[in-house]
Design a protein around this motif. Structure first.
Motif, PDB file in Angstrom:
ATOM      1  N   THR A   1       0.818  -1.194   0.000  1.00 28.31           N
ATOM      2  CA  THR A   1       0.000   0.000   0.000  1.00 28.31           C
ATOM      3  C   THR A   1       0.865   1.263   0.000  1.00 28.31           C
ATOM      4  OG1 THR A   1      -1.911   1.056   1.055  1.00 28.31           O
ATOM      5  CG2 THR A   1      -0.213   0.181   2.524  1.00 28.31           C
TER       6      THR A   1
ATOM      7  N   PHE B   1       0.655   5.693   0.738  1.00 34.44           N
ATOM      8  CA  PHE B   1      -0.081   6.900   1.134  1.00 34.44           C
ATOM      9  C   PHE B   1       0.804   8.104   0.844  1.00 34.44           C
ATOM     10  CE2 PHE B   1      -1.297  10.144   4.333  1.00 34.44           C
ATOM     11  CZ  PHE B   1      -2.621  10.334   3.938  1.00 34.44           C
TER      12      PHE B   1
ATOM     13  N   GLU C   1       4.632   1.305   1.741  1.00 39.53           N
ATOM     14  CA  GLU C   1       4.635   0.264   2.768  1.00 39.53           C
ATOM     15  C   GLU C   1       5.914  -0.567   2.734  1.00 39.53           C
ATOM     16  OE1 GLU C   1       2.475  -3.856   4.175  1.00 39.53           O
ATOM     17  OE2 GLU C   1       1.769  -2.851   2.354  1.00 39.53           O
TER      18      GLU C   1
ATOM     19  N   ASP D   1      -3.854  -1.231   5.542  1.00 36.10           N
ATOM     20  CA  ASP D   1      -4.729  -0.315   4.812  1.00 36.10           C
ATOM     21  C   ASP D   1      -6.082  -0.989   4.735  1.00 36.10           C
ATOM     22  OD1 ASP D   1      -5.605   1.894   3.447  1.00 36.10           O
ATOM     23  OD2 ASP D   1      -4.083   1.816   1.879  1.00 36.10           O
TER      24      ASP D   1
ATOM     25  N   ARG E   1     -10.422   3.001   0.597  1.00 36.54           N
ATOM     26  CA  ARG E   1      -9.857   4.295   0.997  1.00 36.54           C
ATOM     27  C   ARG E   1      -9.508   5.102  -0.250  1.00 36.54           C
ATOM     28  NH1 ARG E   1      -4.866   6.404   1.388  1.00 36.54           N
ATOM     29  NH2 ARG E   1      -3.800   4.395   1.116  1.00 36.54           N
TER      30      ARG E   1
ATOM     31  N   TYR F   1      -1.949   1.458  10.471  1.00 34.76           N
ATOM     32  CA  TYR F   1      -2.424   1.862   9.147  1.00 34.76           C
ATOM     33  C   TYR F   1      -1.507   2.941   8.593  1.00 34.76           C
ATOM     34  CZ  TYR F   1      -6.552  -1.023   9.563  1.00 34.76           C
ATOM     35  OH  TYR F   1      -7.397  -2.105   9.660  1.00 34.76           O
TER      36      TYR F   1
ATOM     37  N   TYR G   1      -1.562   5.496   6.866  1.00 28.89           N
ATOM     38  CA  TYR G   1      -1.899   6.917   6.844  1.00 28.89           C
ATOM     39  C   TYR G   1      -1.959   7.545   8.237  1.00 28.89           C
ATOM     40  CZ  TYR G   1      -6.268   4.407   7.533  1.00 28.89           C
ATOM     41  OH  TYR G   1      -7.220   3.533   7.983  1.00 28.89           O
TER      42      TYR G   1
END
Length: 372
Positions: free
Chosen positions: A41, A43, A48, A156, A160, A239, A241
């Motif tokens: 993932t 952000f 990640e 994640d 989203r 997570y 973010y």
């Protein structure tokens, strides 16, 4: 007879503790998830795969400081572990046979009713090449008598929006579903790690992850189709973010401390919790404060302040939940209220900001290494 492979423990806590206490090496494989090609993932500019690798490096360092642990990583800054990549190259056919055989056995047991499907958290399906690599790691681990396999990830959730923070936060630990042969010992280790990380950091508030430890039947990392003999864990450290990971002044500090809490959980599992001499119960302490800090500030001083307030029993403050007040390194209402409680205890004017007298008391209590 074939169903017995699912019901007989392939590893036990007792055997591992006996091995540890006899000064035999405990073999640990760290698997930082994803890589530069399959980055996991993302952000904004945070990947990640890079967070996974950074945390893996920190955990590798802590574990390697213990002479009873023999630690390997599936990849590092230079790329994938050559022992594993060579094994995959040489043993392509036997790996395919291994996967096919394990799947056939489980399908047979499902058909006969000897085992059952366990519904769990829905995960993204791994691309074929990544799935093969994960099964290969399981087979390699079995053949090389690895005792613990720990997969490192950041979380994640589906749906989203790109570059928008999601609705969930917190860490979670996935373990093999209870019908698998490595389930019992894996769950016991997970509970020790959970206890240590949960001391300072919040468990996931995603409904199916709220208990902190989640059994799973599908994740290859844990031994899907009963393909892993050793303890297997997949830890989602939060997570991607969440502000403590997106803020550059706190990201590496938090990652290091979460690795340390994992290390403490592993040594705790072996009844030998071993704090490293330069730290307290967290790598964020000891710490010396030299500047006034107050609402709106962020960074190392705030992280260490929040951890100190946890140890004082004031963070999260009364009437707040840990979900409301995660340790993030950002000075908001929770920190203000907790500082007020700290000030009341030590008979300092309750302003909610860390002024000279509060700073003096914090330094008196938390600026030196202690074994307490």
């Amino acid at each position: 007879m074939v169903s017995s492979v699912f019901f007989v423990d392939s590893t036990t806590t007792g055997e591992l503790k006996e091995k540890y206490n006899e000064d035999k090496k405990i073999k640990i494989l760290l698997v930082p998830g994803h890589d530069s090609e399959s980055g996991g993932t993302v952000f904004k500019n945070i990947k990640e795969s890079e967070l996974n690798l950074r945390l893996s490096r920190e955990l590798y360092s802590f574990l390697s400081s213990n002479p009873r642990f023999e630690v390997e990583s599936s990849r590092d800054d230079s790329g994938y572990n050559k022992n594993i990549t060579e094994y995959m190259s040489i043993n392509k056919a036997s790996i395919e046979d291994f996967i096919k055989s394990k799947k056939n056995v489980m399908q047979g047991l499902l058909s006969s009713g000897d085992i059952s499907i366990a519904e769990g958290v829905i995960h993204n399906t791994a691309p074929e090449e990544i799935a093969k690599r994960l099964y290969s790691i399981n087979k390699w681990s079995n053949e090389n008598n690895i005792d613990l396999v720990i997969h490192i990830h950041f979380n994640d959730h589906p749906g989203r929006k790109i570059n928008k923070e999601g609705k969930y936060s917190g860490f979670s630990i996935y373990t093999p579903e209870k019908q698998f042969s490595n389930a019992k010992a894996s769950r016991e280790l997970a509970d020790y790690i959970l206890k240590n990380i949960d001391h300072f950091y919040s468990k996931s508030n995603m409904p199916k992850e709220r208990l902190g430890v989640i059994e799973d039947q599908e994740l290859i990392a844990l031994g899907s189709y009963n393909t892993l003999d050793s303890i297997g864990l997949l830890i989602e450290y939060g997570y991607i973010y969440e502000p403590q990971f997106t803020e550059s002044s706190t990201r590496n500090l938090i990652i290091k401390d979460m690795a340390y809490q994992t290390y403490l959980g592993i040594t705790d599992f072996f009844d030998k919790k071993e704090y490293l001499g330069e730290y307290w119960k967290s790598t964020l302490l000891p710490h010396s404060w030299s500047d006034i800090v107050e609402s709106g500030d962020k960074g190392h001083d705030i992280l260490s302040l929040q951890v100190a307030l946890v140890l004082e029993g004031f963070y999260p403050p009364k009437k707040f939940l840990s979900d409301d007040c995660p340790v993030t390194g950002i000075y908001k209402r929770c920190t203000t209220e907790a500082v007020k409680e700290f000030q009341k205890r030590y008979k300092i004017t309750t302003t909610g900001r860390v002024g000279p007298k509060t700073m003096e008391k914090l330094n008196q209590l938390y600026s030196k290494v202690t074994s307490d």
